[in-house]
Design a protein around this motif. Structure first.
Motif, short mmCIF file in Angstrom:
data_model
loop_
_atom_site.label_atom_id
_atom_site.label_comp_id
_atom_site.label_asym_id
_atom_site.label_seq_id
_atom_site.Cartn_x
_atom_site.Cartn_y
_atom_site.Cartn_z
N PHE A 225 115.57 48.20 174.67
CA PHE A 225 116.77 49.10 174.41
C PHE A 225 117.59 48.71 173.12
CE2 PHE A 225 121.31 49.80 174.99
CZ PHE A 225 121.38 51.13 175.09
N PHE A 226 117.67 47.42 172.93
CA PHE A 226 118.37 46.94 171.68
C PHE A 226 117.37 47.34 170.57
CE2 PHE A 226 118.92 43.77 168.42
CZ PHE A 226 120.33 43.86 168.22
N VAL A 227 115.95 47.19 170.66
CA VAL A 227 115.27 47.49 169.29
C VAL A 227 115.19 49.07 169.26
CG1 VAL A 227 113.06 47.10 168.37
CG2 VAL A 227 113.86 45.34 169.57
N ARG A 228 115.23 49.65 170.46
CA ARG A 228 115.34 51.37 170.08
C ARG A 228 116.51 51.63 169.56
NH1 ARG A 228 113.15 51.01 175.34
NH2 ARG A 228 115.00 52.06 176.12
N THR A 229 117.64 51.10 169.94
CA THR A 229 118.97 51.56 169.45
C THR A 229 119.07 51.23 167.93
OG1 THR A 229 119.79 51.07 171.62
CG2 THR A 229 121.45 51.08 169.63
N CYS A 230 118.65 50.17 167.67
CA CYS A 230 118.86 49.59 166.27
C CYS A 230 117.71 50.63 165.38
CB CYS A 230 118.34 48.14 165.86
SG CYS A 230 119.70 47.04 166.59
N ALA A 231 116.66 50.62 165.93
CA ALA A 231 115.83 51.52 164.98
C ALA A 231 116.19 52.92 164.99
CB ALA A 231 114.36 51.57 165.98
N GLY A 232 116.80 53.37 165.94
CA GLY A 232 117.31 54.75 165.79
C GLY A 232 118.54 55.00 164.59
N MET A 233 119.04 53.77 164.20
CA MET A 233 120.12 53.80 163.09
C MET A 233 119.30 53.75 161.75
SD MET A 233 123.14 51.97 164.75
CE MET A 233 122.28 50.43 165.41
N VAL A 234 118.08 53.44 161.68
CA VAL A 234 117.43 53.59 160.42
C VAL A 234 117.39 54.90 159.78
CG1 VAL A 234 115.37 52.68 159.25
CG2 VAL A 234 116.34 51.38 161.18
N LYS A 235 117.62 55.04 158.41
CA LYS A 235 117.57 56.52 157.86
C LYS A 235 116.11 56.57 157.68
CE LYS A 235 122.00 56.24 155.55
NZ LYS A 235 122.73 56.14 154.06
N MET B 134 131.08 44.22 166.38
CA MET B 134 130.91 45.35 167.07
C MET B 134 129.18 45.53 167.28
SD MET B 134 131.11 49.20 165.04
CE MET B 134 132.48 49.96 165.86
N THR B 135 129.01 45.94 168.51
CA THR B 135 127.65 45.95 169.04
C THR B 135 126.74 47.08 168.42
OG1 THR B 135 128.06 47.58 170.84
CG2 THR B 135 128.37 44.97 171.32
N ALA B 136 125.37 46.92 168.46
CA ALA B 136 124.58 47.89 167.98
C ALA B 136 124.75 49.43 168.75
CB ALA B 136 123.00 47.49 168.01
N GLU B 137 125.09 49.16 170.11
CA GLU B 137 125.22 50.35 170.67
C GLU B 137 126.65 51.22 170.22
OE1 GLU B 137 124.71 47.17 171.77
OE2 GLU B 137 122.97 47.35 173.01
N ASP B 138 127.43 50.29 169.91
CA ASP B 138 128.71 50.89 169.58
C ASP B 138 128.40 51.67 168.11
OD1 ASP B 138 130.36 50.09 171.72
OD2 ASP B 138 131.03 48.56 170.81
N ALA C 74 125.78 52.92 167.08
CA ALA C 74 124.86 53.97 167.15
C ALA C 74 125.69 55.21 167.73
CB ALA C 74 123.61 53.63 168.06
N ALA C 75 126.48 55.00 168.71
CA ALA C 75 127.36 55.85 169.33
C ALA C 75 128.38 56.42 168.44
CB ALA C 75 128.32 55.42 170.29
N ALA C 76 128.85 55.54 167.21
CA ALA C 76 129.58 56.04 166.20
C ALA C 76 128.82 57.03 165.27
CB ALA C 76 130.37 54.97 165.60
N GLY C 77 127.59 57.09 165.35
CA GLY C 77 126.74 57.94 164.52
C GLY C 77 126.34 57.24 163.27
N GLU C 78 126.46 55.89 163.24
CA GLU C 78 126.22 55.03 162.12
C GLU C 78 124.61 55.11 161.48
OE1 GLU C 78 128.32 53.74 159.73
OE2 GLU C 78 130.16 53.86 160.99
N MET C 79 124.34 55.28 160.58
CA MET C 79 123.10 55.23 160.08
C MET C 79 123.01 54.32 158.71
SD MET C 79 121.10 57.18 161.98
CE MET C 79 119.53 57.64 160.97
N PHE C 80 121.71 53.54 158.68
CA PHE C 80 121.67 52.63 157.58
C PHE C 80 120.15 52.59 156.84
CE2 PHE C 80 124.44 50.96 160.85
CZ PHE C 80 125.44 50.57 160.17
#
Length: 131
Positions: free
Chosen positions: A30-40, A1-5, A7-13
């Motif tokens: 884009f990739f780094v911002r997407t991953c950072a956006g999933m950090v609680k 599963m990609t980081a974008e998928d 993030a779109a699913a609302g996953e947080m870590f």
């Protein structure tokens, strides 16, 4: 599963590990911002990659792929290597704070990886999201 998928699913870590991956993505920001956006809040993101320097080209690409054959030839392309400041920008723009930076080198005599102040080849960053 990609980081974008994810993030779109609302996953947080609590922890996101980007270990030796950012030098392979099409859009690092884009990739780094997407991953950072999933950090609680209070969570951490680790990033390990290869610096875009002539030294890294010689050691991490030429020597590792062609001489030592640790990796298949063509695993890395010099132009896709990422300088520390190119990682710092999207990490900081995502509201995370970089709290540690370190170089990493492989000691052939000890057969192990060691931390180093030299970030010219392999390096890692640790960022935290405020609680």
């Amino acid at each position: 599963m990609t980081a974008e998928d994810l993030a779109a699913a609302g996953e947080m870590f609590d922890v996101v590990l980007n270990m030796e991956v950012v030098e392979h993505v099409a859009d690092v920001d884009f990739f780094v911002r997407t991953c950072a956006g999933m950090v609680k809040p209070g969570g951490l993101m680790f990033v390990a990659t290869i610096n875009r320097t002539l030294k890294a080209g010689a050691l991490a690409i030429f020597a590792a792929e062609n001489v030592l054959r640790w990796l298949p030839r063509g695993t890395h392309q010099y132009e896709k290597l990422v300088r520390p400041e190119e990682l710092e920008k999207p990490i900081n723009a995502s509201g995370m704070e970089i709290v540690h930076r370190t170089g990493v080198f492989y000691n052939v005599l000890q057969d192990r990886w060691n931390l180093s102040p030299d970030m010219d080849v392999n390096y890692m960053m640790l960022a935290v999201r405020a609680a």
